[in-house]
Design a protein around this motif. Structure first.
Motif, PDB file in Angstrom:
ATOM      1  N   VAL B  20       0.767  -1.208  -0.018  1.00 52.05           N
ATOM      2  CA  VAL B  20       0.077  -0.165   0.011  1.00 52.05           C
ATOM      3  C   VAL B  20       0.849   1.221  -0.177  1.00 52.05           C
ATOM      4  O   VAL B  20       0.651   2.208  -0.857  1.00 52.05           O
ATOM      5  N   LYS B  21       1.966   1.137   0.846  1.00 49.49           N
ATOM      6  CA  LYS B  21       2.693   2.318   1.080  1.00 49.49           C
ATOM      7  C   LYS B  21       3.526   2.979  -0.224  1.00 49.49           C
ATOM      8  O   LYS B  21       3.535   4.142  -0.274  1.00 49.49           O
ATOM      9  N   SER B  22       3.842   2.006  -1.062  1.00 45.90           N
ATOM     10  CA  SER B  22       4.827   2.353  -2.068  1.00 45.90           C
ATOM     11  C   SER B  22       4.010   2.671  -3.348  1.00 45.90           C
ATOM     12  O   SER B  22       4.567   3.203  -4.122  1.00 45.90           O
ATOM     13  N   VAL B  23       2.707   2.652  -3.684  1.00 49.64           N
ATOM     14  CA  VAL B  23       1.789   3.021  -4.618  1.00 49.64           C
ATOM     15  C   VAL B  23       1.423   4.321  -4.307  1.00 49.64           C
ATOM     16  O   VAL B  23       0.781   4.618  -3.505  1.00 49.64           O
ATOM     17  N   THR B  24       1.786   5.209  -5.313  1.00 51.88           N
ATOM     18  CA  THR B  24       1.394   6.452  -5.282  1.00 51.88           C
ATOM     19  C   THR B  24       0.022   6.932  -5.909  1.00 51.88           C
ATOM     20  O   THR B  24      -0.587   6.080  -6.924  1.00 51.88           O
ATOM     21  N   MET B  25      -0.712   7.954  -5.750  1.00 50.33           N
ATOM     22  CA  MET B  25      -1.928   8.533  -6.356  1.00 50.33           C
ATOM     23  C   MET B  25      -1.647   8.544  -7.909  1.00 50.33           C
ATOM     24  O   MET B  25      -2.539   8.336  -8.777  1.00 50.33           O
ATOM     25  N   ASP B  26      -0.362   9.180  -8.172  1.00 48.61           N
ATOM     26  CA  ASP B  26       0.268   9.451  -9.424  1.00 48.61           C
ATOM     27  C   ASP B  26       0.066   7.957 -10.465  1.00 48.61           C
ATOM     28  O   ASP B  26      -0.153   7.850 -11.498  1.00 48.61           O
ATOM     29  N   GLU B  27       0.699   6.900  -9.573  1.00 49.14           N
ATOM     30  CA  GLU B  27       0.645   5.690 -10.230  1.00 49.14           C
ATOM     31  C   GLU B  27      -0.638   4.929 -10.494  1.00 49.14           C
ATOM     32  O   GLU B  27      -0.734   4.512 -11.801  1.00 49.14           O
ATOM     33  N   ILE B  28      -1.698   5.332  -9.718  1.00 49.24           N
ATOM     34  CA  ILE B  28      -2.766   4.812  -9.911  1.00 49.24           C
ATOM     35  C   ILE B  28      -3.549   5.480 -11.301  1.00 49.24           C
ATOM     36  O   ILE B  28      -4.085   4.808 -12.070  1.00 49.24           O
ATOM     37  N   ALA B  29      -3.418   6.708 -11.166  1.00 50.97           N
ATOM     38  CA  ALA B  29      -3.820   7.565 -12.193  1.00 50.97           C
ATOM     39  C   ALA B  29      -3.323   7.157 -13.499  1.00 50.97           C
ATOM     40  O   ALA B  29      -3.959   6.834 -14.539  1.00 50.97           O
ATOM     41  N   ARG B  30      -2.105   6.932 -13.774  1.00 56.13           N
ATOM     42  CA  ARG B  30      -1.225   6.368 -14.693  1.00 56.13           C
ATOM     43  C   ARG B  30      -1.720   4.875 -15.379  1.00 56.13           C
ATOM     44  O   ARG B  30      -2.106   4.773 -16.601  1.00 56.13           O
ATOM     45  N   GLU B  31      -1.810   3.920 -14.515  1.00 53.92           N
ATOM     46  CA  GLU B  31      -2.426   2.926 -14.721  1.00 53.92           C
ATOM     47  C   GLU B  31      -3.771   2.810 -15.362  1.00 53.92           C
ATOM     48  O   GLU B  31      -4.117   2.144 -16.151  1.00 53.92           O
ATOM     49  N   LEU B  32      -4.747   3.764 -14.736  1.00 57.29           N
ATOM     50  CA  LEU B  32      -6.048   4.033 -15.353  1.00 57.29           C
ATOM     51  C   LEU B  32      -6.098   4.919 -16.627  1.00 57.29           C
ATOM     52  O   LEU B  32      -7.104   5.117 -17.294  1.00 57.29           O
ATOM     53  N   GLY B  33      -4.874   5.723 -16.839  1.00 58.85           N
ATOM     54  CA  GLY B  33      -4.900   6.602 -17.863  1.00 58.85           C
ATOM     55  C   GLY B  33      -5.882   7.667 -17.703  1.00 58.85           C
ATOM     56  O   GLY B  33      -6.544   8.003 -18.463  1.00 58.85           O
ATOM     57  N   ILE B  34      -6.049   8.226 -16.361  1.00 60.15           N
ATOM     58  CA  ILE B  34      -6.767   9.319 -15.982  1.00 60.15           C
ATOM     59  C   ILE B  34      -5.705  10.399 -15.312  1.00 60.15           C
ATOM     60  O   ILE B  34      -4.484  10.017 -14.894  1.00 60.15           O
ATOM     61  N   SER B  35      -6.315  11.719 -15.030  1.00 55.96           N
ATOM     62  CA  SER B  35      -5.516  12.341 -14.331  1.00 55.96           C
ATOM     63  C   SER B  35      -5.606  12.156 -12.767  1.00 55.96           C
ATOM     64  O   SER B  35      -6.816  11.749 -12.408  1.00 55.96           O
ATOM     65  N   LYS B  36      -4.589  12.844 -12.034  1.00 57.05           N
ATOM     66  CA  LYS B  36      -4.655  12.683 -10.489  1.00 57.05           C
ATOM     67  C   LYS B  36      -6.021  13.396 -10.001  1.00 57.05           C
ATOM     68  O   LYS B  36      -6.466  13.121  -9.041  1.00 57.05           O
ATOM     69  N   LYS B  37      -6.213  14.460 -10.493  1.00 49.79           N
ATOM     70  CA  LYS B  37      -7.343  15.116 -10.325  1.00 49.79           C
ATOM     71  C   LYS B  37      -8.674  14.503 -10.257  1.00 49.79           C
ATOM     72  O   LYS B  37      -9.332  14.875  -9.454  1.00 49.79           O
ATOM     73  N   THR B  38      -8.830  13.666 -11.069  1.00 46.32           N
ATOM     74  CA  THR B  38      -9.960  13.023 -11.359  1.00 46.32           C
ATOM     75  C   THR B  38     -10.254  12.080 -10.197  1.00 46.32           C
ATOM     76  O   THR B  38     -11.256  11.757  -9.485  1.00 46.32           O
ATOM     77  N   ILE B  39      -8.862  11.207  -9.730  1.00 43.82           N
ATOM     78  CA  ILE B  39      -8.980  10.545  -8.499  1.00 43.82           C
ATOM     79  C   ILE B  39      -9.503  11.256  -7.283  1.00 43.82           C
ATOM     80  O   ILE B  39     -10.372  11.003  -6.644  1.00 43.82           O
ATOM     81  N   TYR B  40      -8.604  12.651  -7.232  1.00 45.11           N
ATOM     82  CA  TYR B  40      -9.094  13.196  -5.679  1.00 45.11           C
ATOM     83  C   TYR B  40     -10.370  13.846  -5.992  1.00 45.11           C
ATOM     84  O   TYR B  40     -10.954  14.259  -5.002  1.00 45.11           O
ATOM     85  N   GLN B  41     -11.188  13.712  -7.218  1.00 41.26           N
ATOM     86  CA  GLN B  41     -12.690  14.304  -7.165  1.00 41.26           C
ATOM     87  C   GLN B  41     -13.475  13.147  -6.401  1.00 41.26           C
ATOM     88  O   GLN B  41     -14.600  13.548  -5.832  1.00 41.26           O
ATOM     89  N   HIS B  42     -12.947  11.833  -6.551  1.00 40.68           N
ATOM     90  CA  HIS B  42     -13.798  10.814  -5.734  1.00 40.68           C
ATOM     91  C   HIS B  42     -13.344  10.622  -4.660  1.00 40.68           C
ATOM     92  O   HIS B  42     -14.038   9.944  -3.749  1.00 40.68           O
ATOM     93  N   PHE B  43     -11.893  10.541  -4.223  1.00 37.58           N
ATOM     94  CA  PHE B  43     -11.411  10.062  -3.032  1.00 37.58           C
ATOM     95  C   PHE B  43     -10.412  11.460  -2.537  1.00 37.58           C
ATOM     96  O   PHE B  43      -9.324  11.641  -3.136  1.00 37.58           O
ATOM     97  N   PRO B  44     -10.870  12.185  -1.622  1.00 41.10           N
ATOM     98  CA  PRO B  44     -10.185  13.489  -1.006  1.00 41.10           C
ATOM     99  C   PRO B  44      -8.655  13.124  -0.866  1.00 41.10           C
ATOM    100  O   PRO B  44      -7.817  13.756  -0.769  1.00 41.10           O
TER     101      PRO B  44
END
Lengths: 200, 200
Positions: B20-44
Motif C-alpha cells: 500500500v505504502k509504495s503505490v502513489t496516487m500518480d501511479e494509480i492515475a497512470r494505470e487508469l490513463g486518467i488524471s490525478k485530479k479525477t481521482i481526488y474528485q472521488h477520493f479526497p
C-alpha cells in the motif's frame, strides 16, 4: 538486601496484583515505608523502574523454567511442567499487565519481546526438535513456524480486548492454547504420553 | 463501470501487487490513463481510498467464502475449501500489506478488525459448533477461545517481523497454521475425513 533490590521486588509485587498503570511511585514508597525521594535516587522515573522490573523478571523466568522443567522425563512432560509453572504465575497476575506494558512502557515491552524472540524462541525450537527426535511430535511440522505460533499464542492470551478478564480466565485461556497446541503436533505415541498427564 | 469503481479496482490490484505504502496516487492515475485530479474528485486523499478498498474487499471476501464454502459436504471439507480460497488469494498478495495497513492506515485497519471480530468470528464459532455436532471436532474444545485463536493465527501469518517474506512464504505459513489448528481439534473420525483431503 539492597534498597534498589527491595524497590524492584515491591514494585513487581504491586504491578502483578494491580497492573502497572494504576500503581504510583507514592504507593510503592508507602508499601516499603520509605520516601518517594529515595525511590527517585535509584530510579529516575517510573519508566526506568518498569523497565528494570521486566528485565529482572525475564531473567528469573528463564531460571525457573530451566530448573522446574529439567525434571521432566520427556518433551511432553517438560511442556506440561513448563505450563504448570506458567499457570501458577498467571493465577496471581493482573491479566491486563502485558498489554499495559505494550501500550505505555515501550522500553520494557522491547525487553519482553527481545526475551521472547531470543531465549524463549530458541528454547521452544529446541524442545520441538527434541520431541520429534523422541517420536513424540510429528516429524512433518515446521519447527520454526510452530515455535513462533506458540510464542504468539502466549502473548495473545494476555490480550484483554479479545479476552476480557470478566469473561475469560487468563490461566484457563492459556491452558486451552497449550492443550490445543500440543494435540496439533503430537504423534499417536506422544498423545498417549500426554493423556497420562491429563486424563480426560 | 463507474469511474470510482474503476479507481477502487485498480488501486486494489496495485496494492496487492506492490503493497500500500509504495503505490502513489500518480501511479494509480497512470494505470487508469486518467488524471490525478479525477481521482481526488472521488477520493479526497489516499487514506480514504485505502479505507474504501479495504471495506469493499471485506464485503467481497465474505461473499466468496459463502459461495465456495457452501460446496463442502461437511465442516472439515468446508474448512479445507475455505483455506484453498485464502491460499489462492495469498499467493498473489504482497505479504507486507496487512501490517502496512495496521501501521499507516488506522481507519482501514479498524474496518479489517471489525470485519474479523464480527463476521469472521461469528462464522468461525458457528463452524466449530457444527463440527462438534457432526462428531468431527472434539466436544471438549472451548469454541469461543479456539475461534479467537484461529483469527489471530491468520493475522499473525501476515506479520513480517516474525515471518520475513524472504525466509517464509505467506501461503505456506498460513497452510501450516490451518493444518495444525485442525489437527488440534479433530476427533479420530474428523482426522480420517481430513486425511482424505490431504493424503500424507
Amino acid at each position: 538486601m539492597e534498597i534498589s533490590e527491595r524497590i524492584l521486588l515491591s514494585a513487581e509485587e504491586l504491578f502483578f496484583r494491580y497492573g502497572v498503570k494504576s500503581v504510583t511511585m507514592d504507593e510503592i514508597a508507602r508499601e516499603l515505608g520509605i520516601s518517594k525521594k529515595t525511590i527517585y535516587q535509584h530510579f529516575p522515573d517510573k519508566d526506568e523502574l518498569v523497565f528494570q522490573v521486566v528485565e529482572k523478571r525475564m531473567v528469573k523466568n528463564r531460571t525457573d523454567m530451566v530448573c522446574s522443567v529439567g525434571a521432566g522425563k520427556n518433551t511432553v512432560e517438560r511442556v506440561v511442567l513448563m505450563n504448570e509453572v506458567m499457570r501458577q504465575m498467571l493465577s496471581v497476575v493482573n491479566p491486563g499487565i502485558l498489554f499495559e506494558i505494550k501500550k505505555y512502557y515501550p522500553r520494557a515491552w522491547q525487553v519482553f519481546q527481545k526475551h521472547m524472540q531470543e531465549h524463549v524462541l530458541i528454547d521452544t525450537v529446541a524442545d520441538l526438535r527434541q520431541g520429534i527426535a523422541d517420536g513424540l511430535f510429528r516429524s512433518e511440522i515446521n519447527v520454526d513456524v510452530m515455535a513462533r505460533l506458540r510464542l504468539k499464542e502466549i502473548e495473545f492470551g494476555f490480550d484483554n480486548q479479545w479476552f476480557p478478564p470478566n469473561e475469560y480466565s487468563l490461566a484457563q485461556v492459556q491452558y486451552e492454547f497449550m492443550d490445543h497446541f500440543l494435540r496439533g503436533i503430537l504423534t499417536d505415541e506422544g498423545l498417549s504420553v500426554y493423556l497420562k498427564h491429563y486424563p480426560a
